[in-house]
Scaffold this active site. Structure first.
Site, PDB file in Angstrom:
ATOM      1  N   CYS A  70       0.744  -1.254   0.000  1.00  7.60           N
ATOM      2  CA  CYS A  70       0.000   0.000   0.000  1.00  7.60           C
ATOM      3  C   CYS A  70       0.775   1.306   0.000  1.00  7.60           C
ATOM      4  O   CYS A  70       0.505   2.170  -0.843  1.00  7.60           O
ATOM      5  CB  CYS A  70      -1.012   0.001   1.140  1.00  7.60           C
ATOM      6  SG  CYS A  70      -0.381  -0.547   2.711  1.00  7.60           S
ATOM      7  N   HIS A  79      -1.211   6.980   5.222  1.00 10.31           N
ATOM      8  CA  HIS A  79      -0.123   6.000   5.114  1.00 10.31           C
ATOM      9  C   HIS A  79       1.079   6.481   4.296  1.00 10.31           C
ATOM     10  O   HIS A  79       1.749   5.693   3.633  1.00 10.31           O
ATOM     11  CB  HIS A  79      -0.655   4.681   4.543  1.00 10.31           C
ATOM     12  CG  HIS A  79       0.067   3.481   5.089  1.00 10.31           C
ATOM     13  ND1 HIS A  79      -0.281   2.189   4.802  1.00 10.31           N
ATOM     14  CD2 HIS A  79       1.137   3.392   5.932  1.00 10.31           C
ATOM     15  CE1 HIS A  79       0.522   1.345   5.424  1.00 10.31           C
ATOM     16  NE2 HIS A  79       1.388   2.060   6.126  1.00 10.31           N
TER      17      HIS A  79
END
Length: 477
Positions: free
Chosen positions: A74, A130
């Site tokens: 990710c 993130h």
């Protein structure tokens, strides 16, 4: 209003026209987390999960069958989406960031929201960030989280720091924590997929309610911005169906693939809600809506043994792998009047291509030091491309293993998966293949390693990757 927002507002007001037009559409980019190519029925008729909203979106727009995330995990994919640059060119050479990691995107680097901001757009982000927060080696959540999303082109951001199974568990808005993580969660690691780590948590932070909260916030932003005369960009980064698999009660039992499938059904419902909001506000007619995933599904051998569902369809491997299951992803796009309804494209594409595509739509000239690995997919979106737009693409696994795809040929510089699937690594034998070479046209399941038979292709693709790495870009300049 602070000085930065005043200057931005003044710049926008000075534009001759900032209303949404065919050359300045709203852009809503929905990024699912760990959603597989085979989870959606519009890709896999045998999916054990009902996905009526994704299927409807496919019928209203275009479905890409050869789209890839820029990495098999990710953080690096999110970096590539927002910068148009492969993450392995940054300081992160493998793996992902964590909840306390510092900001990854370099100061001054142009991002998709920053580019659209220059074009007069209002830019908002909701959900999983993130990409690191702050400059300290360990993020201090009691202080302003700068640099962060507001320093990378977002007028507004509401989200969580990292994956939903990583501490600290909290919401932040712009550069401030909404509620400090003064409590502690013991974490959880059973049953399969219901996993999050022990760590600090805000007292009011409810893990199963995170996905609904993201949907609520996105809904309110669209309703607010649709009433304005300014085009908007919304980056909606979902936390699902990544672990922890925590479908709400109303979705439990919706699928025949356990709680994972039920969670995918909830993701589909979130997509449906956003589609409905766009329609109710009248924004749908001039909005480019994209629904995709950051990498393949975390669907392991034991999951396949338990359920008939194939989250990554028949592609080899899973999330994190250099094999196709790690990075071949669903990608649906709708733009009424621009994208033909019910279309399908086999064009090779990468999620890093958002920047060049958005630049082409809005007439922005990308500088040479931005979007280094981004290609303009607008002709493919309109289903007008007569030849390959992107001949080659570089893949990257969780362990930092490179693979390069050129046409139908794919070369992996490792004998294992380089990710989660066993074997992760295989030591080459003297005189034997040093990596894996597949012709995906004849062997889409990656079962016949042609490394020894086609040394000419191995040498050509090796040289191609080396050129991309050395010159610092892969897009046409």
């Amino acid at each position: 209003m602070n000085r930065r927002r005043f200057l931005l507002s003044s710049a926008v007001a000075a534009l001759p026209s900032v209303a949404a037009t065919p050359n300045r559409p709203n852009v809503v980019y929905i990024l699912a987390d760990d959603l597989g190519w085979g989870d959606l029925r519009c890709y896999n008729a045998e999916s054990a999960v009902p996905t009526p909203n994704a299927d409807r979106l496919a019928s209203q727009g275009i479905r890409f069958t050869d789209m890839h995330s820029a990495s098999a995990v990710c953080t690096p994919t999110r970096y590539a989406i927002l910068t148009g640059r492969y993450c392995w060119r940054s300081s992160l050479k493998k793996g992902v960031l964590w909840g306390y990691s510092p900001n990854l995107i370099d100061k001054g680097r142009l991002t998709v929201p920053g580019m659209l901001q220059r074009q007069g757009y209002y830019t908002a982000g909701v959900g999983k960030w993130h990409l690191g927060l702050g400059e300290a080696e360990k993020a201090d959540y009691s202080k302003p989280l700068r640099p962060g999303p507001r320093d990378h082109g977002f007028d507004y951001y509401f989200g969580i720091p990292a994956s939903l199974d990583m501490d600290p568990y909290l919401w932040f808005e712009n550069d401030r924590v909404v509620e400090q993580p003064t409590a502690t969660t013991p974490g959880k690691n059973e049953p399969r997929g219901v996993f999050w780590r022990q760590g600090p948590i805000s007292p009011g932070f409810d893990i199963p309610k995170v996905l609904p909260t993201i949907a609520d916030k996105a809904d309110s932003i669209i309703r607010e911005r649709a009433a304005k005369s300014q085009p908007f960009f919304l980056y909606m980064a979902l936390t699902a169906p990544h672990t922890p698999w925590v479908p709400l009660k109303e979705y439990q039992g919706k699928s025949k693939a356990g709680i994972y499938g039920d969670f995918v059904a909830q993701v589909d419902a979130v997509l449906g809600r956003i589609m409905k909001t766009l329609e109710e506000t009248g924004a749908a007619s001039n909005t480019l809506l994209v629904f995709t995933s950051d990498n393949g599904a975390d669907w392991k051998i034991e999951d396949k043994e338990k359920f008939a569902h194939r989250a990554n369809a028949n592609w080899r491997g899973e999330k994190a792998d250099a094999w196709e299951g790690g990075h071949r992803i669903p990608f649906l796009a709708r733009w009424p009047g621009q994208i033909p309804a019910g279309a399908s494209s086999s064009q090779l594409g990468c999620l890093s291509d958002l920047m060049a595509t958005a630049a082409a739509i809005t007439g922005f000239q990308l500088p040479k030091n931005a979007g280094e690995d981004s290609y303009n997919l607008l002709p493919a979106l309109r289903n007008e491309a007569k030849s390959p737009i992107r001949q080659a693409i570089v893949h990257h696994s969780n362990l930092g293993i490179f693979a390069v795809r050129d046409g139908t040929w794919k070369l992996i510089f490792e004998l294992g998966s380089g990710g989660f699937s066993p074997p992760q690594h295989v030591d080459p034998k003297p005189g034997g293949p040093q990596g894996q070479l597949y012709n995906l046209k004849d062997d889409p399941a990656e079962t016949r390693n042609l490394w020894m038979e086609r040394r000419d292709v191995v040498e050509r693709l090796t040289a191609l990757l080396e050129r991309y790495r050395q010159q610092g870009y892969s897009r046409p300049m």
